[in-house]
Design a protein around this motif. Structure first.
Motif, PDB file in Angstrom:
ATOM      1  N   TYR A 363      -6.501   3.131  -2.868  1.00  0.00           N
ATOM      2  CA  TYR A 363      -6.186   1.959  -2.582  1.00  0.00           C
ATOM      3  C   TYR A 363      -6.272   2.147  -0.937  1.00  0.00           C
ATOM      4  N   GLY A 365      -5.793   1.887   2.737  1.00  0.00           N
ATOM      5  CA  GLY A 365      -4.954   0.622   3.179  1.00  0.00           C
ATOM      6  C   GLY A 365      -5.052   1.070   4.604  1.00  0.00           C
ATOM      7  N   SER A 369      -4.477  -4.668   5.735  1.00  0.00           N
ATOM      8  CA  SER A 369      -4.515  -4.996   4.381  1.00  0.00           C
ATOM      9  C   SER A 369      -3.330  -5.159   3.924  1.00  0.00           C
ATOM     10  N   LEU A 374      -3.353  -4.867  -2.238  1.00  0.00           N
ATOM     11  CA  LEU A 374      -2.690  -3.647  -2.920  1.00  0.00           C
ATOM     12  C   LEU A 374      -1.946  -3.500  -4.821  1.00  0.00           C
ATOM     13  N   LYS A 378      -3.210  -1.953  -7.511  1.00  0.00           N
ATOM     14  CA  LYS A 378      -2.009  -1.177  -8.260  1.00  0.00           C
ATOM     15  C   LYS A 378      -1.669  -1.163  -9.990  1.00  0.00           C
ATOM     16  N   GLU A 390      -2.537   5.766  -3.562  1.00  0.00           N
ATOM     17  CA  GLU A 390      -2.467   5.011  -2.335  1.00  0.00           C
ATOM     18  C   GLU A 390      -2.644   5.907  -1.155  1.00  0.00           C
TER      19      GLU A 390
END
Length: 617
Positions: A363, A365, A369, A374, A378, A390
């Motif tokens: 992810y 971000g 975001s 998120l 996840k 992430e």
């Protein structure tokens, strides 16, 4: 008449994999021998694979294919083997079926009708054979008949329609085969997969058996053979308008055999044993395509930039489905062996263990975001066992932005530089996710769908960056529907998070409340316009006149959407030219290499859209 047992074999072949292709064929022959098959039919171009492209135009490739036929001769003792191969005669190449029996090549039947629509460009490689023509062909010093010929096996006569041959109405060879009183007609095919296509084939096979007064045996290739087209491996037998036998489609196996004996008592049609929903077909086809692409490229797994949105989530689930279906059909050991992976599984949840080895997600971000996406990314990764990372890319975005601001001598603003500021976020994600793919020796999966491809709603070298694009041939409306179906019907509970979200690129500041449909138009309307414009090839005016009767929308707004579609479509052809290879899955797609060719530079429908604008509402 004496009993005879006929068999059809679907095989998963690969261009230039001479050893693998040959072994699949002889393994299938060995099993058919145990089943006491008398005539065994393989698909069209089974020796080389259908997707050999311009290799067919060379001199050496068809010649090497014939050497494979020569190597097969010893396996034809007490059995007739029919197998597809290219054959070159001087300057011309023909798509043929070689008939082998008792160590001899009995003859070569040449395809008479070329497929030239959609994904097929057969006239580039092959020449159609003339009806009724027969020549003598030099097969390594032995003269054999080649052309429009039929064969005998004991009391029975049989002939061939090769794939497209059967779809040509009154011009099809089957009518001439009927006049020659054949008992069996074999249709060895390389018919590309599309959702719902099996039902069309079934109708053709049933009607052909009745109209041509013969037992009709259909045999298709299997798997993602060479990158884009998928073959479903369908085998069917019909007689007197009734479907008698049909196999399981889209198998992970190297080959499948289906047999039919003339002494079988025929009481009724079996109907259709596989009345799958479109969602189920999609799951099967993409799972098999990913499996074949992974093993044939000898990559070690997949890497995916998992945004928490619909597109990337659907792809993550398809990798999990690939593992689930592969284990179910092959078992864990053979599944891993085919993928060239050495994993020591521990008791409990083998699917999650293998997904953990095969799929790495991240992810990426920014300050734009949301916590919702998120959490969605996840939870989904955890639910299927994927590796999950992430990180934030604001530092990279700020670095690029600062450099360009210094160069041009002004600050970038959302009011003046909206597209620029959106695109740099998408592009900044690409280099680091590529690093992860390189480290893992893995394929980077891109996440663009067909609806976005239509209108260029994707950042080149951003979310389009990757090795393969699994969903580029399906529309966003279907993806959203499929995700909800996969949550309930396939049991992927991790999808509850993404299914609660509205699709958004999350590239503008959060107080903008950006959504895809606000940027473009409602996806169902985009789909309607696309179907009329691309699938049915209608003009802007025609589409307006059709849709104003079909959907409840203000005429001025409908005009606005149609105009927007055509402007964005013609402006973004260059993006479609650069998309990663994608699978053909639906009745049509927008990949210029496999379905719809459009000029990169054009007038952009200026006159057509002016005519639409001037129409009284």
């Amino acid at each position: 008449m004496a009993n005879i047992k006929i068999g059809g074999v679907t095989v998963n072949q690969t261009p230039l994999d001479w050893k693998g292709n040959f072994n699949n064929i002889i393994d299938a022959i060995s099993e058919a021998r145990l089943l006491r098959v008398d005539i065994l039919c393989f698909p069209e171009l089974a020796i080389t694979g259908y997707g050999s492209e311009d290799l067919f135009l060379s001199y050496w490739y068809p010649q090497k294919a014939l050497k494979q036929i020569q190597k097969l001769l010893p396996y034809s003792q007490d059995m007739t083997i029919c197998v597809g191969t290219p054959v070159r005669v001087q300057e011309l190449v023909y798509n043929c079926i070689a008939v082998l029996e008792n160590g001899k090549l009995k003859g070569l039947v040449a395809k008479q009708c070329m497929a030239i629509d959609g994904v097929h460009y057969e006239f580039r490689w092959f020449t159609p054979w003339s009806a009724g023509e027969i020549i003598s062909f030099d097969f390594f010093g032995e003269n054999v008949p080649m052309g429009d010929i039929i064969f005998n096996n004991g009391e029975y006569k049989y002939g061939f329609e090769i794939c497209e041959d059967a779809w040509r109405g009154a011009a099809r060879p089957g009518y001439r085969l009927k006049d020659r009183n054949v008992d069996f007609i074999f249709n060895p095919s390389a018919s590309h997969y599309a959702m719902g296509k099996s039902r069309l084939r079934e109708t053709l096979i049933k009607e052909s058996s009745k109209e041509l007064n013969a037992i009709y045996f259909y045999v298709n290739l299997l798997g993602n053979e060479s990158g884009r087209m998928i073959f479903d491996g369908e085998i069917m037998v019909a007689k007197d308008g009734r479907l008698l036998e049909k196999n399981q489609l889209l198998s992970f196996k190297a080959y499948q055999i289906l047999t039919f004996s003339t002494e079988q008592e025929i009481t009724a049609s079996i109907g259709n044993p596989q009345k799958y929903k479109k969602e189920e077909e999609f799951s099967q086809a993409v799972s098999l395509a990913l499996f074949d692409y992974l093993r044939k490229s000898r990559s070690k797994g997949f890497v995916l930039s998992l945004s928490g949105g619909a597109d990337s989530s659907s792809i993550a689930i398809m990798v999990a489905e690939m593992v689930r279906r592969g284990i179910l059909e092959l078992g864990s050991d053979l599944f891993l062996q085919k993928l060239h992976l050495d994993i020591a599984l521990v008791p409990g949840e083998p699917e999650k263990q293998i997904v953990h080895q095969l799929l790495t997600t991240a992810y990426q971000g920014t300050k734009n975001s949301s916590k919702d996406t998120l959490e969605s990314a996840k939870k989904l990764a955890e639910s299927i066992g994927a590796v999950f990372y992430e990180w934030e890319i604001d530092e990279e975005v700020n670095s690029y932005t600062a450099k360009i601001e210094k160069a041009i001598g002004r600050s970038l603003t959302w009011q003046k530089d909206d597209i620029t500021l959106q695109n740099i976020q998408a592009r900044s994600r690409s280099p680091i996710i590529w690093m992860l793919a390189n480290i893992n020796n893995a394929l980077l999966l891109t996440t663009s769908n067909r609806s976005e491809g239509d209108v260029g709603y994707a950042t080149m070298d951003g979310d389009t960056s990757g090795s393969i694009s699994p969903i580029a041939a399906v529309d966003k409306t279907f993806i959203i529907k499929w995700l909800k179906w996969a949550e309930t019907s396939l049991g992927y509970q991790g999808l509850q998070y993404v299914n609660a979200l509205q699709p958004t690129a999350e590239l503008r500041p959060q107080d903008n409340k950006q959504t895809d449909e606000d940027d473009l138009m409602p996806y169902p309307i985009l789909l309607k316009i696309e179907q009329n414009a691309i699938r049915d090839k209608r003009s802007p005016m025609d589409i307006y006149l059709i849709l104003k009767e079909e959907i409840d929308i203000a005429p001025s707004l409908l005009k606005k959407y149609i105009t927007k579609f055509f402007k964005l479509w013609s402006r973004n052809q260059w993006k479609r030219e650069r998309l990663a290879p994608s699978f053909h899955l639906d009745e049509f797609n927008v990949d210029p290499k496999t379905w719809y060719r459009f000029p990169i530079l054009s007038g952009g429908f200026i006159e057509e859209l002016e005519e639409l604008a001037s129409l009284d509402e």
